[in-house]
Design a protein around this motif. Structure first.
Motif, PDB file in Angstrom:
ATOM      1  N   LEU A  10       0.833  -1.192   0.000  1.00 21.65           N
ATOM      2  CA  LEU A  10       0.000   0.000   0.000  1.00 21.65           C
ATOM      3  C   LEU A  10       0.873   1.249   0.000  1.00 21.65           C
ATOM      4  O   LEU A  10       1.852   1.340   0.737  1.00 21.65           O
ATOM      5  CB  LEU A  10      -0.906   0.015   1.232  1.00 21.65           C
ATOM      6  N   THR A  11       0.511   2.206  -0.847  1.00 23.04           N
ATOM      7  CA  THR A  11       1.268   3.460  -0.914  1.00 23.04           C
ATOM      8  C   THR A  11       0.312   4.634  -1.152  1.00 23.04           C
ATOM      9  O   THR A  11      -0.655   4.502  -1.915  1.00 23.04           O
ATOM     10  CB  THR A  11       2.327   3.426  -2.027  1.00 23.04           C
ATOM     11  N   PRO A  12       0.584   5.786  -0.549  1.00 24.85           N
ATOM     12  CA  PRO A  12      -0.230   6.960  -0.828  1.00 24.85           C
ATOM     13  C   PRO A  12       0.218   7.676  -2.110  1.00 24.85           C
ATOM     14  O   PRO A  12      -0.478   8.561  -2.595  1.00 24.85           O
ATOM     15  CB  PRO A  12       0.016   7.852   0.391  1.00 24.85           C
ATOM     16  N   THR A  13       1.362   7.271  -2.640  1.00 30.67           N
ATOM     17  CA  THR A  13       1.892   7.921  -3.841  1.00 30.67           C
ATOM     18  C   THR A  13       0.961   7.709  -5.032  1.00 30.67           C
ATOM     19  O   THR A  13       0.667   6.569  -5.406  1.00 30.67           O
ATOM     20  CB  THR A  13       3.293   7.386  -4.181  1.00 30.67           C
ATOM     21  N   GLY A  14       0.504   8.797  -5.624  1.00 32.17           N
ATOM     22  CA  GLY A  14      -0.357   8.706  -6.800  1.00 32.17           C
ATOM     23  C   GLY A  14      -1.834   8.829  -6.519  1.00 32.17           C
ATOM     24  O   GLY A  14      -2.646   8.916  -7.449  1.00 32.17           O
ATOM     25  N   VAL A  15      -2.219   8.850  -5.237  1.00 32.80           N
ATOM     26  CA  VAL A  15      -3.634   9.012  -4.903  1.00 32.80           C
ATOM     27  C   VAL A  15      -4.135  10.361  -5.433  1.00 32.80           C
ATOM     28  O   VAL A  15      -3.489  11.394  -5.248  1.00 32.80           O
ATOM     29  CB  VAL A  15      -3.864   8.926  -3.381  1.00 32.80           C
ATOM     30  N   GLY A  16      -5.274  10.329  -6.115  1.00 31.68           N
ATOM     31  CA  GLY A  16      -5.829  11.552  -6.673  1.00 31.68           C
ATOM     32  C   GLY A  16      -5.251  11.938  -8.016  1.00 31.68           C
ATOM     33  O   GLY A  16      -5.561  13.010  -8.539  1.00 31.68           O
ATOM     34  N   THR A  17      -4.413  11.079  -8.604  1.00 34.61           N
ATOM     35  CA  THR A  17      -3.815  11.343  -9.918  1.00 34.61           C
ATOM     36  C   THR A  17      -4.156  10.190 -10.865  1.00 34.61           C
ATOM     37  O   THR A  17      -4.780   9.197 -10.474  1.00 34.61           O
ATOM     38  CB  THR A  17      -2.283  11.483  -9.815  1.00 34.61           C
ATOM     39  N   LYS A  20      -8.140   0.871  -4.171  1.00 39.25           N
ATOM     40  CA  LYS A  20      -7.742   1.786  -3.107  1.00 39.25           C
ATOM     41  C   LYS A  20      -8.279   1.283  -1.771  1.00 39.25           C
ATOM     42  O   LYS A  20      -9.373   0.738  -1.693  1.00 39.25           O
ATOM     43  CB  LYS A  20      -8.249   3.200  -3.387  1.00 39.25           C
ATOM     44  N   ILE A  21      -7.479   1.475  -0.758  1.00 42.68           N
ATOM     45  CA  ILE A  21      -7.838   1.029   0.593  1.00 42.68           C
ATOM     46  C   ILE A  21      -7.635   2.196   1.559  1.00 42.68           C
ATOM     47  O   ILE A  21      -6.613   2.884   1.493  1.00 42.68           O
ATOM     48  CB  ILE A  21      -6.979  -0.183   1.010  1.00 42.68           C
ATOM     49  N   GLU A  22      -8.607   2.410   2.433  1.00 44.56           N
ATOM     50  CA  GLU A  22      -8.495   3.475   3.430  1.00 44.56           C
ATOM     51  C   GLU A  22      -8.092   2.881   4.778  1.00 44.56           C
ATOM     52  O   GLU A  22      -8.703   1.927   5.261  1.00 44.56           O
ATOM     53  CB  GLU A  22      -9.811   4.233   3.568  1.00 44.56           C
ATOM     54  N   ILE A  23      -7.055   3.458   5.378  1.00 46.72           N
ATOM     55  CA  ILE A  23      -6.593   3.036   6.701  1.00 46.72           C
ATOM     56  C   ILE A  23      -6.440   4.281   7.574  1.00 46.72           C
ATOM     57  O   ILE A  23      -5.702   5.207   7.212  1.00 46.72           O
ATOM     58  CB  ILE A  23      -5.254   2.281   6.613  1.00 46.72           C
ATOM     59  N   ILE A  33      -6.755   7.559   5.815  1.00 48.11           N
ATOM     60  CA  ILE A  33      -5.819   7.870   4.720  1.00 48.11           C
ATOM     61  C   ILE A  33      -6.032   6.884   3.575  1.00 48.11           C
ATOM     62  O   ILE A  33      -6.137   5.673   3.797  1.00 48.11           O
ATOM     63  CB  ILE A  33      -4.358   7.811   5.209  1.00 48.11           C
ATOM     64  N   GLN A  34      -6.106   7.417   2.352  1.00 49.49           N
ATOM     65  CA  GLN A  34      -6.290   6.591   1.166  1.00 49.49           C
ATOM     66  C   GLN A  34      -4.935   6.069   0.658  1.00 49.49           C
ATOM     67  O   GLN A  34      -3.961   6.802   0.574  1.00 49.49           O
ATOM     68  CB  GLN A  34      -6.954   7.411   0.056  1.00 49.49           C
ATOM     69  N   TYR A  35      -4.924   4.778   0.348  1.00 54.73           N
ATOM     70  CA  TYR A  35      -3.726   4.154  -0.207  1.00 54.73           C
ATOM     71  C   TYR A  35      -4.084   3.420  -1.500  1.00 54.73           C
ATOM     72  O   TYR A  35      -5.196   2.909  -1.650  1.00 54.73           O
ATOM     73  CB  TYR A  35      -3.127   3.140   0.774  1.00 54.73           C
ATOM     74  N   ILE A  36      -3.119   3.339  -2.396  1.00 54.76           N
ATOM     75  CA  ILE A  36      -3.264   2.529  -3.605  1.00 54.76           C
ATOM     76  C   ILE A  36      -2.616   1.177  -3.354  1.00 54.76           C
ATOM     77  O   ILE A  36      -1.515   1.099  -2.795  1.00 54.76           O
ATOM     78  CB  ILE A  36      -2.575   3.201  -4.813  1.00 54.76           C
ATOM     79  N   LEU A  37      -3.295   0.108  -3.756  1.00 56.13           N
ATOM     80  CA  LEU A  37      -2.693  -1.217  -3.706  1.00 56.13           C
ATOM     81  C   LEU A  37      -1.893  -1.426  -4.991  1.00 56.13           C
ATOM     82  O   LEU A  37      -2.446  -1.496  -6.079  1.00 56.13           O
ATOM     83  CB  LEU A  37      -3.759  -2.303  -3.584  1.00 56.13           C
ATOM     84  N   GLU A  38      -0.575  -1.488  -4.847  1.00 54.53           N
ATOM     85  CA  GLU A  38       0.301  -1.741  -5.991  1.00 54.53           C
ATOM     86  C   GLU A  38       0.725  -3.203  -5.976  1.00 54.53           C
ATOM     87  O   GLU A  38       1.118  -3.739  -4.936  1.00 54.53           O
ATOM     88  CB  GLU A  38       1.538  -0.837  -5.935  1.00 54.53           C
ATOM     89  N   LEU A  39       0.650  -3.835  -7.132  1.00 53.95           N
ATOM     90  CA  LEU A  39       0.940  -5.264  -7.235  1.00 53.95           C
ATOM     91  C   LEU A  39       2.426  -5.512  -7.516  1.00 53.95           C
ATOM     92  O   LEU A  39       3.117  -4.641  -8.043  1.00 53.95           O
ATOM     93  CB  LEU A  39       0.080  -5.888  -8.327  1.00 53.95           C
ATOM     94  N   PRO A  40       2.924  -6.694  -7.165  1.00 51.93           N
ATOM     95  CA  PRO A  40       4.343  -6.995  -7.384  1.00 51.93           C
ATOM     96  C   PRO A  40       4.673  -7.145  -8.861  1.00 51.93           C
ATOM     97  O   PRO A  40       3.797  -7.437  -9.682  1.00 51.93           O
ATOM     98  CB  PRO A  40       4.532  -8.316  -6.644  1.00 51.93           C
TER      99      PRO A  40
END
Length: 217
Positions: A117-124, A132-135, A138-145
């Motif tokens: 999970l990363t906040p980088t790129g949220v809203g773009t 997206k997952i909220e914790i 705070i909104q996070y993007i789920l980035e896959l391997p």
């Protein structure tokens, strides 16, 4: 087991349509001898995963210029006008990924993780099509391997068991890519006997390396 191969034997392992990680940063740390051999072989329809597409006439840029790549997953293309040109004309698919995200995707692939999970790129536009997952509000993007069929890395000193030492900034992306591919090929600037690299200097253990080819500086 002897992991050393000739450059001809090495490039014979790489076929049309493969996904290939290429280590380095701005061409520094690219396996230049292997890249030149791939250009000569004419292998095509490649998917390249790399930090960047280098600069004209240098490193992996040669694969772009010879139109052997169908898709590139990278953090930026600013130093290579040919990458931008092919992207605009539709000759090349370019997936731009924030640099830290790209590194962590590769690391996750090598570590066997399901993503991060990363906040980088949220809203773009980076979040388009992604979960997206909220914790804690705070909104996070789920980035896959990210993994690949082949990783092409470059080492300053490599012993015959595949233990690798990288020189300064040439280390960039090479260690994590060595963990995230089915076949790992290292180009050795200097090939030495087992035991000649101090264990404290080993940055990629030989267990990750399948093939060694002598390159030169």
């Amino acid at each position: 087991m002897d992991k050393t191969r000739s450059i001809k034997e090495t490039v014979s392992l790489i076929r049309d349509g493969m996904s290939i990680m290429i280590g380095g940063f701005m061409g520094v740390g690219n396996p230049h001898t292997i890249i030149d051999a791939l250009v000569e072989k004419g292998v095509k329809e490649l998917t390249i995963i790399a930090n960047d597409t280098s600069s004209p006439g240098f490193g992996l840029a040669k694969l772009i210029e010879s139109k052997q790549v169908k898709k590139v997953i990278t953090s930026h293309i600013g130093l290579n006008p040919e990458t931008g040109r092919q992207m605009k004309t539709g000759e090349l698919e370019v997936v731009l990924v924030p640099q830290g995200t790209l590194a962590e995707q590769i690391r996750s692939g090598g570590a066997g993780l399901g993503g991060f999970l990363t906040p980088t790129g949220v809203g773009t536009i980076v979040e388009e099509g992604k979960k997206k997952i909220e914790i804690d509000g705070i909104q996070y993007i789920l980035e896959l391997p990210l993994k690949a069929d082949v990783a092409l890395i470059n080492g300053a000193r490599v012993d015959k068991k595949g233990n690798v030492y990288y020189d300064k900034a040439a280390r960039n992306f090479n260690p994590i890519m060595a963990t995230a591919a089915e076949l790992v090929i290292v180009e050795a600037e200097e090939l030495v006997e087992a035991g000649e690299i101090d264990p404290n200097d080993v940055m990629t253990p030989g267990i990750f390396v399948d093939v060694i080819v002598e390159g030169g500086k």
